[in-house]
Design a protein around this motif. Structure first.
Motif, PDB file in Angstrom:
ATOM      1  N   ALA A  65       0.842  -1.441  -0.258  1.00 23.40           N
ATOM      2  CA  ALA A  65      -0.174  -0.255  -0.399  1.00 23.40           C
ATOM      3  C   ALA A  65       0.527   1.098  -0.133  1.00 23.40           C
ATOM      4  N   LYS A  66       1.831   1.018   1.181  1.00 20.98           N
ATOM      5  CA  LYS A  66       3.069   2.929   0.811  1.00 20.98           C
ATOM      6  C   LYS A  66       3.614   2.956  -0.221  1.00 20.98           C
ATOM      7  N   SER A  67       3.468   1.632  -0.913  1.00 21.14           N
ATOM      8  CA  SER A  67       4.484   1.687  -2.506  1.00 21.14           C
ATOM      9  C   SER A  67       3.900   1.641  -3.351  1.00 21.14           C
ATOM     10  N   ASN A  68       2.149   2.149  -3.181  1.00 20.37           N
ATOM     11  CA  ASN A  68       0.994   1.785  -4.217  1.00 20.37           C
ATOM     12  C   ASN A  68       1.318   0.921  -5.409  1.00 20.37           C
ATOM     13  N   GLY A  69       1.743  -0.020  -5.023  1.00 20.42           N
ATOM     14  CA  GLY A  69       1.881  -1.724  -5.669  1.00 20.42           C
ATOM     15  C   GLY A  69       3.172  -1.767  -5.905  1.00 20.42           C
ATOM     16  N   GLN A  70       3.886  -0.735  -5.728  1.00 19.19           N
ATOM     17  CA  GLN A  70       5.211  -1.130  -6.360  1.00 19.19           C
ATOM     18  C   GLN A  70       6.471  -1.438  -5.636  1.00 19.19           C
ATOM     19  N   VAL A  71       6.018  -2.034  -5.032  1.00 21.89           N
ATOM     20  CA  VAL A  71       7.147  -3.025  -4.089  1.00 21.89           C
ATOM     21  C   VAL A  71       8.824  -2.824  -5.070  1.00 21.89           C
ATOM     22  N   PHE A  72       8.520  -3.416  -6.073  1.00 27.11           N
ATOM     23  CA  PHE A  72      10.158  -3.996  -7.222  1.00 27.11           C
ATOM     24  C   PHE A  72      10.611  -2.938  -7.656  1.00 27.11           C
ATOM     25  N   ALA A  73       9.564  -1.120  -7.436  1.00 28.75           N
ATOM     26  CA  ALA A  73      10.152  -0.480  -8.737  1.00 28.75           C
ATOM     27  C   ALA A  73      11.581   0.124  -8.597  1.00 28.75           C
ATOM     28  N   LEU A  74      12.363  -0.345  -6.872  1.00 31.40           N
ATOM     29  CA  LEU A  74      13.167   0.691  -7.423  1.00 31.40           C
ATOM     30  C   LEU A  74      14.359  -0.625  -7.114  1.00 31.40           C
ATOM     31  N   LEU A  75      14.637  -2.130  -7.439  1.00 27.98           N
ATOM     32  CA  LEU A  75      15.069  -2.892  -7.884  1.00 27.98           C
ATOM     33  C   LEU A  75      15.661  -2.440  -9.201  1.00 27.98           C
ATOM     34  N   PRO A  76      16.653  -3.141 -10.154  1.00 22.95           N
ATOM     35  CA  PRO A  76      16.973  -3.450 -11.069  1.00 22.95           C
ATOM     36  C   PRO A  76      15.939  -4.039 -11.910  1.00 22.95           C
ATOM     37  N   LYS A  77      15.601  -3.372 -12.983  1.00 16.98           N
ATOM     38  CA  LYS A  77      14.625  -4.376 -13.855  1.00 16.98           C
ATOM     39  C   LYS A  77      14.718  -5.722 -14.177  1.00 16.98           C
ATOM     40  N   SER A  78      15.435  -5.701 -14.206  1.00 18.81           N
ATOM     41  CA  SER A  78      16.003  -7.601 -14.465  1.00 18.81           C
ATOM     42  C   SER A  78      15.307  -8.458 -13.416  1.00 18.81           C
ATOM     43  N   VAL A  79      16.495  -8.082 -12.241  1.00 22.38           N
ATOM     44  CA  VAL A  79      15.699  -8.382 -10.524  1.00 22.38           C
ATOM     45  C   VAL A  79      14.442  -8.283 -10.458  1.00 22.38           C
ATOM     46  N   ALA A  80      13.929  -7.265 -10.845  1.00 24.66           N
ATOM     47  CA  ALA A  80      12.085  -6.746 -10.225  1.00 24.66           C
ATOM     48  C   ALA A  80      11.619  -8.426 -10.831  1.00 24.66           C
ATOM     49  N   THR A  81      11.976  -8.357 -12.069  1.00 20.73           N
ATOM     50  CA  THR A  81      11.370  -9.245 -13.091  1.00 20.73           C
ATOM     51  C   THR A  81      11.493 -10.612 -12.678  1.00 20.73           C
ATOM     52  N   CYS A  82      12.947 -10.833 -13.024  1.00 17.09           N
ATOM     53  CA  CYS A  82      12.776 -12.713 -12.212  1.00 17.09           C
ATOM     54  C   CYS A  82      12.422 -12.426 -10.918  1.00 17.09           C
ATOM     55  N   LEU A  83      12.381 -11.424 -10.132  1.00 16.35           N
ATOM     56  CA  LEU A  83      12.227 -11.992  -8.594  1.00 16.35           C
ATOM     57  C   LEU A  83      10.407 -12.520  -8.394  1.00 16.35           C
ATOM     58  N   SER A  84       9.328 -11.066  -9.133  1.00 12.77           N
ATOM     59  CA  SER A  84       8.342 -11.552  -9.859  1.00 12.77           C
ATOM     60  C   SER A  84       7.718 -12.848 -10.056  1.00 12.77           C
ATOM     61  N   PHE A  85       9.236 -13.222 -11.258  1.00 11.87           N
ATOM     62  CA  PHE A  85       8.941 -14.734 -11.941  1.00 11.87           C
ATOM     63  C   PHE A  85       8.599 -16.091 -11.173  1.00 11.87           C
ATOM     64  N   LEU A  86       9.106 -15.849  -9.984  1.00 10.45           N
ATOM     65  CA  LEU A  86      10.069 -16.774  -9.343  1.00 10.45           C
ATOM     66  C   LEU A  86       8.745 -17.095  -8.000  1.00 10.45           C
ATOM     67  N   ILE A  87       8.404 -15.217  -7.592  1.00 15.15           N
ATOM     68  CA  ILE A  87       7.151 -15.064  -6.907  1.00 15.15           C
ATOM     69  C   ILE A  87       5.648 -16.450  -7.438  1.00 15.15           C
ATOM     70  N   PHE A  88       5.350 -16.509  -8.659  1.00 17.86           N
ATOM     71  CA  PHE A  88       4.853 -16.397  -8.998  1.00 17.86           C
ATOM     72  C   PHE A  88       4.368 -17.885  -9.607  1.00 17.86           C
ATOM     73  N   ILE A  89       5.692 -18.372  -9.262  1.00 22.18           N
ATOM     74  CA  ILE A  89       6.282 -19.890  -9.811  1.00 22.18           C
ATOM     75  C   ILE A  89       5.517 -20.514  -8.771  1.00 22.18           C
ATOM     76  N   ILE A  90       6.228 -19.887  -7.735  1.00 22.17           N
ATOM     77  CA  ILE A  90       6.169 -20.608  -6.186  1.00 22.17           C
ATOM     78  C   ILE A  90       5.412 -20.465  -5.555  1.00 22.17           C
ATOM     79  N   ILE A  91       3.949 -19.412  -5.330  1.00 24.47           N
ATOM     80  CA  ILE A  91       2.983 -19.383  -4.547  1.00 24.47           C
ATOM     81  C   ILE A  91       1.729 -20.034  -6.528  1.00 24.47           C
ATOM     82  N   GLY A  92       2.424 -20.458  -7.433  1.00 26.16           N
ATOM     83  CA  GLY A  92       1.156 -21.525  -8.055  1.00 26.16           C
ATOM     84  C   GLY A  92       1.132 -22.674  -8.673  1.00 26.16           C
ATOM     85  N   PRO A  93       2.274 -22.826  -9.377  1.00 25.61           N
ATOM     86  CA  PRO A  93       2.132 -24.304 -10.230  1.00 25.61           C
ATOM     87  C   PRO A  93       3.657 -25.299  -9.580  1.00 25.61           C
TER      88      PRO A  93
END
Length: 441
Positions: free
Chosen positions: A65-93
């Protein structure tokens, strides 16, 4: 129309929705089993579990909420993307969604297979084959409902959530009020380090990872209610988080106590589902077990539909090489394959990975809260998350049996929290950093 204000009824509804989001498969099976192992050290283990199983997910919601949904915004784009994919894979399939099917099988079907419908063992010859067929049917239903254009799942969810909450709170109240057995003796590591073991077991709920997704969903709900002001969104998410925290804490306390007083079992349970099923059968008999079976099965089914649908939508947006439907079918097939590894094996496989990714999520949440205090926020986020990742990898390897004796000087290294001291130290250093005049960070 922007109203930027919710009445008490809507605020309570938001809190109950948040509570329902977090109340999944892992929240039912881990607390009774940890309580069983902790026994007389139950309270220390419970406090540790509440830190990572309740406190951290709810802090993650507020950070979103404090980051307005942008918790990954201050990380490098490649790192943020990889981390997002990893989280969705873990909580998903990979882990969380297959676990819903296995918990639904263990609590919702297996008790009837082994006790009330023994003839099915003859038809299927082996209970593992029964599990295979059950999970296939489960994910066919998940696929059907996720592809359905109607609002059937929303309707079921509106009926299911109040029933689930009433059932669990009633169960929790009965555990606390009915006469109970003495506390069991603490076993294994819970004899010596119940608090830190409770912290590590809280990772298994995966709720802190899910909170990074749920927070965005809750912000969308507030937008639909007309609450567009960032400060008001944070305020209502804090209130919703507190409501959910109180509900989860009460349920966890009861389930821990249920496990810690399960000396009557007469055998060593393989998971908390067996403890929960045994308790309901003993006190509420056959129809209590039927009700528990129906609610847990429907809860796991709707959770699987929602999470797998969110994963398919995320992957379709990020990698549009496949359609939403194709991703959904692919993930359903992967889930069927993963579920037949078995619940205990799935949990054991996920633990080293969660030892790595959970500290990273913690570092990300802490960095988000401290962003305004950092003179160089981009650099600080990278350093804090990077240090947490490096040392959490050592904890993950240690879980696999690779011990780094030369790091034994680090506080809590032997207890699986190697990452904690270096990460805290890096947070302090980042707070002391001063921004150079020429810096554009």
């Amino acid at each position: 129309m922007s109203i930027n204000k919710l009445n008490r009824k809507d605020t309570l509804a938001l809190g109950l929705m948040t509570f329902a989001f977090f109340l999944g498969a892992g929240n039912l099976i881990f607390p009774p089993f940890i309580g069983f192992l902790a026994g007389q050290n139950m309270m220390l283990a419970l406090f540790g579990f509440l830190l990572t199983g309740v406190g951290l997910p709810l802090l993650a919601l507020i950070a979103v909420a404090k980051s307005n949904g942008q918790v990954f915004a201050l990380l490098p784009k490649s790192v943020a993307t990889c981390l997002s994919f990893l989280i969705f894979i873990i909580i998903g399939p990979a882990f969380a969604v297959p676990r819903t099917a296995l918990v639904a099988y263990d609590i919702g079907f297996s008790p009837f297979l082994s006790e009330h419908l023994p003839q099915l063992n003859v038809w299927l010859f082996d209970i593992n084959l029964a599990q295979c067929l059950y999970t296939c049917i489960f994910f066919i239903l998940v696929l059907f409902f996720a592809l359905s254009p109607g609002k059937l799942i929303d309707t079921v969810g509106k009926v299911l959530t109040p029933i689930m909450i009433i059932l669990l709170l009633s169960l929790a109240a009965s555990v606390m009020l009915l006469p109970s057995e003495p506390l069991t003796m603490a076993q294994g590591n819970y004899q010596f380090n119940p608090f830190t073991n409770g912290i590590l077991q809280g990772y298994n709920t995966m709720d802190a990872l899910a909170a990074l997704v749920f927070g965005i969903l809750l912000i969308d709900v507030l937008h639909q209610k007309g609450v567009d002001k960032k400060s008001m969104q944070t305020r209502y998410l804090v209130r919703a988080a507190m409501i959910a925290a109180m509900g989860l804490a009460f349920v966890y306390l009861a389930l821990f106590y249920l496990g810690a007083t399960s000396i009557h079992l007469g055998y060593f349970p393989s998971d908390g589902g067996q403890i929960l099923t045994s308790y309901v059968t003993q006190h509420y008999h056959y129809w209590g077990l039927v009700l528990l079976s129906m609610v847990v099965t429907l809860a796991c089914l709707t959770t699987a539909v929602g999470v797998l649908g969110a994963c398919a939508e995320f992957f379709h947006k990020q990698l549009p090489v496949l359609s939403y439907t194709s991703y959904l079918m692919l993930f359903s097939i992967i889930c069927i394959i993963v579920t037949n590894v078995g619940l205990n094996e799935l949990i054991m496989t996920s633990e080293p990975i969660l030892r790595i990714i959970y500290p990273v999520a913690i570092a990300l949440v802490v960095s988000t809260f401290l962003t305004s205090y950092f003179s160089r926020p981009h650099l600080s986020h990278c350093l804090i998350v990077g240090v947490a990742f490096i040392f959490s990898c050592l904890d993950g390897l240690a879980k696999l049996g690779v011990i780094f004796h030369f790091l034994s000087f680090i506080p809590l290294q032997s207890q699986g929290l190697t990452w904690l001291f270096p990460t805290v130290l890096m947070v302090v250093l980042c707070l002391l950093l001063r921004k150079p005049v020429y810096s554009r960070d």
